[in-house]
Design a protein around this motif. Structure first.
Motif, short mmCIF file in Angstrom:
data_model
loop_
_atom_site.label_atom_id
_atom_site.label_comp_id
_atom_site.label_asym_id
_atom_site.label_seq_id
_atom_site.Cartn_x
_atom_site.Cartn_y
_atom_site.Cartn_z
N ALA A 104 0.85 -1.33 0.06
CA ALA A 104 0.10 -0.13 0.01
C ALA A 104 0.92 1.24 -0.01
CB ALA A 104 -0.71 0.07 1.14
N GLY A 105 1.69 1.27 0.76
CA GLY A 105 2.83 2.34 0.75
C GLY A 105 3.55 2.59 -0.38
N ARG A 106 4.08 1.38 -0.93
CA ARG A 106 4.56 1.42 -2.36
C ARG A 106 3.75 2.12 -3.36
NH1 ARG A 106 9.54 -1.00 -2.68
NH2 ARG A 106 9.44 -0.92 -4.90
N GLU A 107 2.57 1.55 -3.45
CA GLU A 107 1.54 2.17 -4.44
C GLU A 107 1.36 3.36 -4.53
OE1 GLU A 107 -1.74 -0.25 -4.84
OE2 GLU A 107 -0.69 -2.30 -5.47
N THR A 108 0.93 3.92 -3.08
CA THR A 108 0.91 5.33 -2.98
C THR A 108 2.24 6.26 -3.39
OG1 THR A 108 -0.60 4.78 -1.12
CG2 THR A 108 0.27 7.21 -1.42
N ARG A 111 3.68 0.30 6.11
CA ARG A 111 3.16 1.48 5.04
C ARG A 111 4.38 2.64 4.59
NH1 ARG A 111 -1.72 1.18 7.48
NH2 ARG A 111 -1.53 3.66 8.20
N PHE A 112 4.89 3.06 5.91
CA PHE A 112 6.01 4.29 5.66
C PHE A 112 7.10 3.71 5.07
CE2 PHE A 112 9.63 6.37 7.60
CZ PHE A 112 9.35 7.62 7.10
N GLU A 113 7.42 2.54 5.41
CA GLU A 113 8.64 1.80 4.97
C GLU A 113 8.65 1.57 3.57
OE1 GLU A 113 9.11 -1.50 7.44
OE2 GLU A 113 10.23 -0.61 9.04
N GLY A 114 7.47 0.90 2.95
CA GLY A 114 7.07 0.67 1.70
C GLY A 114 7.25 2.29 0.63
N PHE A 115 6.61 3.08 1.32
CA PHE A 115 6.48 4.48 0.80
C PHE A 115 7.86 4.98 0.63
CE2 PHE A 115 6.12 8.94 1.07
CZ PHE A 115 5.13 9.19 0.04
N ARG A 116 8.79 4.95 1.68
CA ARG A 116 10.08 5.56 1.67
C ARG A 116 10.78 4.59 0.42
NH1 ARG A 116 13.02 6.06 7.16
NH2 ARG A 116 12.72 3.93 7.21
N ALA A 117 10.87 3.39 0.52
CA ALA A 117 11.65 2.48 -0.44
C ALA A 117 11.37 2.95 -1.59
CB ALA A 117 11.17 0.96 -0.11
N VAL A 118 10.43 3.28 -2.17
CA VAL A 118 10.07 3.59 -3.68
C VAL A 118 10.45 4.99 -3.76
CG1 VAL A 118 8.23 4.26 -5.12
CG2 VAL A 118 7.74 2.30 -3.74
N THR A 127 -6.94 8.89 -1.44
CA THR A 127 -6.57 7.73 -0.43
C THR A 127 -6.45 6.46 -1.05
OG1 THR A 127 -7.64 6.91 1.58
CG2 THR A 127 -9.06 7.58 -0.05
N LEU A 128 -6.22 5.48 -0.22
CA LEU A 128 -6.14 4.07 -0.74
C LEU A 128 -6.88 3.31 0.32
CD1 LEU A 128 -3.08 2.24 -2.26
CD2 LEU A 128 -4.50 1.10 -0.39
N ASP A 129 -8.04 2.48 -0.23
CA ASP A 129 -9.01 1.99 0.85
C ASP A 129 -8.34 0.84 1.36
OD1 ASP A 129 -10.96 0.81 1.99
OD2 ASP A 129 -12.32 0.43 0.16
N SER A 130 -8.61 0.70 2.73
CA SER A 130 -7.87 -0.55 3.31
C SER A 130 -8.93 -1.71 3.61
CB SER A 130 -7.52 -0.19 4.99
OG SER A 130 -8.64 0.49 5.39
#
Length: 346
Positions: free
Chosen positions: A174-178, A206-213, A299-302
């Motif tokens: 989810a974090g990566r997609e955002t 989510r934060f880790e995936g977001f920051r990785a991208v 947003t991204l629906d959970s």
């Protein structure tokens, strides 16, 4: 004094009371109330009406001694103030309403030790199953669940090893997609606003995936702002004011949930910031509240209600089936990014 007041307020109704009121044997009353054995529709209706008139409630604990289970499903969640979990409960209730099972809720406030206590109390009642938010637990909690002998469904997350079954989304994904969506729309000076994450493992993923991208694309976060406590509009406004005061060049704000994101959006509108041209915003969860904002927050629906339904179905299938349908089952739902009105067109 009324007849009702003069009665012994501690009188414990028994099968004999229902038997006498309905004119059938205690064994027949037992069969009807336990839904066991063949009983005519006419007799069943007579017994149920007598029990209703008397106010008789069967002792499910005593009846469960033979099966070693009661028709309760323990549901353990971190918060009732967070808008996410009542929607999960709605999904659970929609499925269990069609079964003899009843959900019983325990709240942990994101505290591992409290979760351990709640799991202990829940399992001491020998429920028919347990639904627990998250995949991270204390060793003692894991041991109790592994040895409980009942189906365990961990919900909201699939990024990790499950004790038995799990239902949720990948928060890392989810974090990566955002992050991917934000970068595609040309934003580069990005700030993050969220909860302090040592105990909120899903927000951390989510934060880790977001920051990785971002890092993979050669972009680094320009600023971060954190809070503790429940998600709230007021905190979103305060955090947004603070992060923008210290970082004039930011062009995008990513919030760890929609509630603080909504507060941030209201602040930006009040300050006359051009959204989404000069300033983009996105949250997470897809809560209904954001539909009432002046403009729609990205947003991204959970998949909250769907998660609740799927988890409850695993428990229900275990009770009416052969007990193996949900073992080691992993259900990953796939939320879709909704750009709303707060990110530029792709």
């Amino acid at each position: 004094m009324s007849d009702r007041q003069s009665q012994d307020s501690r009188h414990n109704l028994t099968l004999r009371d229902v038997s006498e009121a309905s004119g059938v044997s205690e064994m027949t009353v037992s069969r009807v109330l336990r839904n066991r054995g063949e009983v005519s529709d006419r007799t069943r209706a007579k017994v149920l009406e007598a029990a209703r008139q008397l106010g008789y409630v069967p002792n499910k604990i005593a009846g469960a001694l033979a099966s070693n289970r009661v028709n309760l499903v323990g549901v353990i969640i971190p918060s009732l103030s967070n808008m996410v979990f009542p929607e999960v409960m709605m999904g659970i209730s929609k499925v269990l309403d069609d079964t003899p099972l009843q959900p019983v809720v325990g709240v942990t406030e994101y505290q591992p030790e409290k979760e351990e206590e709640v799991i202990f109390e829940m399992l001491s009642w020998r429920p028919s199953g347990l639904i627990v938010a998250g995949l991270e637990h204390t060793p003692a909690a894991v041991a109790m669940m592994k040895n409980s002998g009942v189906p365990i469904v961990e919900i909201m997350d699939v990024d990790g090893d499950a004790i038995d079954a799990c239902v949720g989304i990948s928060h890392t994904r989810a974090g990566r997609e955002t992050a991917t969506e934000i970068l595609k729309r040309g934003y580069r000076n990005i700030g993050f606003l969220g909860t302090k994450m040592p105990l909120d493992h899903r927000a951390r993923k989510r934060f880790e995936g977001f920051r990785a991208v971002l890092q993979e694309s050669g972009v680094s976060l320009k600023a971060e702002e954190y809070y503790s406590g429940g998600s709230a509009l007021k905190k979103g406004r305060e955090m947004t004011r603070s992060i923008l005061a210290d970082n004039k060049d930011l062009d995008f704000l990513y919030y760890s949930n929609d509630m603080i994101g909504a507060g941030g959006l209201l602040y930006c509108i009040e300050e006359g910031l051009e959204v989404p041209g000069k300033m983009g915003l996105a949250g997470f969860n897809g809560v209904e509240l954001i539909e009432g904002l002046p403009i729609r927050l990205a947003t991204l629906d959970s998949c909250r209600t769907e998660i609740g339904k799927a988890a409850a179905q695993i428990i229900a299938d275990d009770i009416v089936g052969d007990g193996s349908s949900g073992q080691n089952q992993r259900i990953e739902l796939e939320p879709v990014f909704n750009p709303g009105d707060t990110v530029r067109a792709n």
